[in-house]
Design an enzyme around this catalytic site. Sequence first.
Site, short mmCIF file in Angstrom:
data_model
loop_
_atom_site.label_atom_id
_atom_site.label_comp_id
_atom_site.label_asym_id
_atom_site.label_seq_id
_atom_site.Cartn_x
_atom_site.Cartn_y
_atom_site.Cartn_z
N LYS A 234 0.82 -1.22 0.00
CA LYS A 234 0.00 0.00 0.00
C LYS A 234 0.85 1.26 0.00
CE LYS A 234 -4.41 -1.85 1.40
NZ LYS A 234 -5.46 -2.03 2.39
N ARG A 268 -3.59 -9.95 5.04
CA ARG A 268 -4.05 -9.95 3.64
C ARG A 268 -2.90 -9.44 2.78
NH1 ARG A 268 -6.23 -6.61 -0.12
NH2 ARG A 268 -7.97 -7.38 -1.36
C1 7PJ Z 1 -8.33 -4.37 1.97
C2 7PJ Z 1 -9.43 -5.14 1.57
C3 7PJ Z 1 -7.98 -4.36 3.35
C4 7PJ Z 1 -9.84 -5.85 3.72
C5 7PJ Z 1 -8.58 -4.13 -0.14
C6 7PJ Z 1 -5.73 -3.99 -2.05
C7 7PJ Z 1 -6.74 -2.90 -1.87
N1 7PJ Z 1 -10.19 -5.88 2.42
N2 7PJ Z 1 -9.58 -4.97 0.23
N3 7PJ Z 1 -8.78 -5.12 4.18
N4 7PJ Z 1 -7.80 -3.76 0.87
N5 7PJ Z 1 -10.55 -6.56 4.61
O1 7PJ Z 1 -5.90 -4.87 -2.88
O2 7PJ Z 1 -4.71 -3.98 -1.34
O3 7PJ Z 1 -7.04 -3.67 3.81
S1 7PJ Z 1 -8.39 -3.59 -1.77
#
Ligand code: 7PJ
Length: 291
Positions: A234, A268
């Site tokens: 990020k 994640r």
């Molecule tokens: C997140 C997400 C996060 C959760 C994205 C990317 C951006 N879901 N979806 N937490 N970020 N729960 O693909 O990094 O930080 S989209």
Amino acid sequence: MKPSESAGASLRCAGTVLDLSTPIIMGVLNITPDSFSDGGRWLVDGRADLDALCREAVAMVDAGASILDIGGESTRPGATPVSEQQELDRVLPVFEALSRECDAVLSLDSSTPAVMRAAASAGAGLLNDVRAFARDGALEAAAELGLPLCLMHMQGQPNTMQQAPQYQDVLTEVQGFLELRVSACVSAGVPRSQIVIDPGFGFGKTLEHNLSLLARLDLLAGMGFPVMAGLSRKSLIAKLTGREIDDRLPGSLALAMLAAQNGASILRVHDVAETADVLRILEAVRNVHTP
Ligand code: 7PJ
């Protein structure tokens, strides 16, 4: 070092029980033309390239991912909105293929009730919603499907959220929001044991806000729910190191280590094998017997 407050927790994901007694990895598969890191990689003429996706999914699982997060909507700042039909066309074939071909819990990254229902029928074992199931009908659909839910905090909407994020006290406000969404879920019939919370790094937050949330992730873990942390690649890494997207692995790993150490149960990430090494090292230090 203390393990997370929710250590010992587990999630019941459509046939699989996910053990969260030590932190686990969620690998990211964005089926979008415009996600910030893997956008366009898996779409050919608007359709998912299933063979390539299956190979990547199996590789992620072999490298240590317990969950794969599959999304058809890019939520990066300024992303083009996606219709329900487009989202379905992008992700459904992926759920169908991966539920046959790979041995991981499949998570849907979506805010759309019809997509939640369809993905659950096609094998989804977890629902991850950056809008914390606040869209019309989302909470009802999620409660009915009986899957674990990840509730994420976001200030504002994706297209404008990074313009001027503002908080009096980011920790209290994120925590307060998550408490409200937990209450809404519980009122809708979702068992508390099936709820995961996520501060939503980068979603309506400045660098300072993100760092405060990371430094005190223990406060969120103290709410008694497993915490998910999405920090991989990020832009906070760019702000701290000046690195372009392809050079953010060291920053991502440092953040993964800090998040796990401060109580995250689910990381994640895009780089599964490398993050698995981080977790091995963290667990070894946690388990060492010192006089
Ligand atoms: C997140 C997400 C996060 C959760 C994205 C990317 C951006 N879901 N979806 N937490 N970020 N729960 O693909 O990094 O930080 S989209």
